[in-house]
Design an enzyme around this catalytic site. Structure first.
Site, PDB file in Angstrom:
ATOM      1  NE  ARG A 135      -4.340  -1.425   0.503  1.00 43.53           N
ATOM      2  CZ  ARG A 135      -5.405  -1.035   1.202  1.00 43.53           C
ATOM      3  NH1 ARG A 135      -5.454   0.157   1.712  1.00 43.53           N
ATOM      4  NH2 ARG A 135      -6.415  -1.851   1.346  1.00 43.53           N
ATOM      5  NE  ARG A 145      -7.068   5.757   2.416  1.00 47.21           N
ATOM      6  CZ  ARG A 145      -7.859   4.868   2.999  1.00 47.21           C
ATOM      7  NH1 ARG A 145      -9.106   5.201   3.278  1.00 47.21           N
ATOM      8  NH2 ARG A 145      -7.422   3.672   3.320  1.00 47.21           N
ATOM      9  NE  ARG A 147      -9.993   7.602  -3.664  1.00 47.02           N
ATOM     10  CZ  ARG A 147     -11.263   7.869  -3.909  1.00 47.02           C
ATOM     11  NH1 ARG A 147     -11.597   8.733  -4.844  1.00 47.02           N
ATOM     12  NH2 ARG A 147     -12.219   7.274  -3.217  1.00 47.02           N
ATOM     13  CG  ASP A 169      -8.899  -2.792  -4.070  1.00 45.00           C
ATOM     14  OD1 ASP A 169      -8.303  -2.139  -3.190  1.00 45.00           O
ATOM     15  OD2 ASP A 169      -9.698  -3.706  -3.812  1.00 45.00           O
ATOM     16  CE1 TYR A 227     -13.089  -6.856   1.911  1.00 44.80           C
ATOM     17  CE2 TYR A 227     -11.485  -8.485   1.180  1.00 44.80           C
ATOM     18  CZ  TYR A 227     -11.826  -7.418   1.993  1.00 44.80           C
ATOM     19  OH  TYR A 227     -10.911  -6.913   2.878  1.00 44.80           O
TER      20      TYR A 227
END
Ligand code: CP3
Length: 335
Positions: free
Chosen positions: A24, A28, A37, A74, A144
């Site tokens: 990652r 952010r 973004r 992702d 998921y």
């Protein structure tokens, strides 16, 4: 001879300072990521806009000079490719639609923008920096897809896997097939190594771990390696505990990525004698920085630095990480 340090380590070469990248590493915690973004409508379209995703991939390389770039995308691109609705809600995480009929025939068209991202990034990297492609491993992707998002207890997906294994296997098989296609396209586009993220490997008992973590991973590795024998594959069965050993021996991966709880001496003796390892600084130590981080980095290098090692975190960077701590970490690892 002139092979990139990251790829050399994955082939078993030991060097004075291990190559380093961070899971990652685009994200952010970087102001330039947040600015980029903001240009996209939502997170999925961000991942599927090659111009933006390529820029996000390159940002941490420019700032920190890591030894590897990881494709910006992702693990939930595969559910999207199979036709499931995928959304990301601010502060809440992923939200997936009902699991209806899958549309595997659409998969190639739907992942094509990610391949284009790889095609753009590959020639833009400094010559010593490797490009990593990735996908979620089938068990984690299935969690998921069945739960409809993140989960605390994995009740629905475990009930399916335990009570209706034949039905669950149909879903796993569809994920395997789409993932092999997806990863093969990444290699064709310029990915030089691959990582399989099995973030929820640690929630299964041994029998089910073998069936739904090791076996699907083995099938993906076998299929990809048949086509691209030279491309190293890193497996990350987060939380696998003692089952890391069976995973390392039986899945066919070339290297294992260690979560922060894996004891270093155990990893050295039971895993690193067989293959290169990657890891495993606790991401919160990178948030904290200073002496606590320095001590932990020193210990990892002491225990694992005499064998093939790729320095990394034990899980993804946290959004509250100060970028200065990342710069300090890279310097520390290379010193
Ligand atoms: O490592 C990188 O820099 C490459 C890009 C990457 C992302 N996600 C970008 C992302 C990679 C390799 C992933 C993997 C991923 N995605 C995993 C496996 C690793 C892990 O952390 O366990 C998982 C489980 C996911 C699923 C996912 N994506 C979740 C649960 C979330 C929401 C939680 C969160 O951190 O917000 C995402 C969103 C996501 N994927 C973000 C990023 C940078 C944040 C969303 C944003 O920027 O708005």
């Amino acid at each position: 001879m002139s092979e990139k340090p990251f790829l050399r380590a994955l082939r078993g070469t030991v060097s004075k300072a291990p190559p380093v990248w961070l899971m990652r590493q685009a994200g952010r915690y970087l102001p330039e990521y947040r600015a980029l973004r903001a240009k996209a409508r939502d997170f999925l379209s961000f991942c599927l806009t090659p111009e933006l995703a390529a820029e996000a991939t390159l940002q941490p390389i420019r700032r920190f000079g890591f030894d590897a770039a990881i494709l910006f995308a992702d693990i939930l691109i595969v559910p999207h490719a199979l036709g499931q609705q995928v959304g990301f809600r601010e502060g809440e995480g992923p939200v997936l639609g009902a699991l209806g009929n899958l549309q595997p025939a659409e998969a190639q068209r739907r992942v094509a923008p990610v391949w284009e991202t790889v095609r753009r990034v590959a020639p833009a990297l400094p010559k010593e920096v490797a490009l990593i492609g990735f996908a979620g491993a089938p068990w984690t992707v299935a969690t998921y897809m069945v739960e409809g998002g993140s989960s605390r207890d994995f009740a629905r997906v475990k009930q399916q896997a335990f009570a209706k294994p034949a039905e669950f296997a149909v879903l796993i098989d569809a994920i395997i097939e789409a993932t092999v296609t997806y990863l093969s396209g990444q290699v064709e586009a310029g990915a030089e190594a691959l990582q399989l993220f099995d973030s929820w490997a640690g929630v299964l008992p041994e029998t089910e771990f073998r069936r739904w973590v090791i076996e699907p991973t083995r099938r993906i590795v076998e299929a990809v390696k048949t086509r691209y024998p030279g491309v190293p594959i890193i497996g990350f069965p987060r939380g696998a505990g003692l089952l890391y050993e069976a995973y390392a021996l039986e899945s066919g991966v070339d290297a294992v990525s260690l979560d922060p709880a894996v004891p270093l001496v155990w990893a050295r003796d039971r895993l690193q004698t067989r293959m290169p390892v990657q890891g495993n600084l606790d991401p919160m130590l990178l948030v904290v920085g200073g002496e606590a981080m320095e001590q932990a980095v020193r210990r990892i290098r002491e225990e694992l630095g005499r064998g093939p090692l790729v320095f990394n975190l034990g899980h993804g960077i946290l959004p509250e990480t100060p970028p200065e701590h990342v710069a300090a970490l890279v310097e520390l690892v290379r010193r």
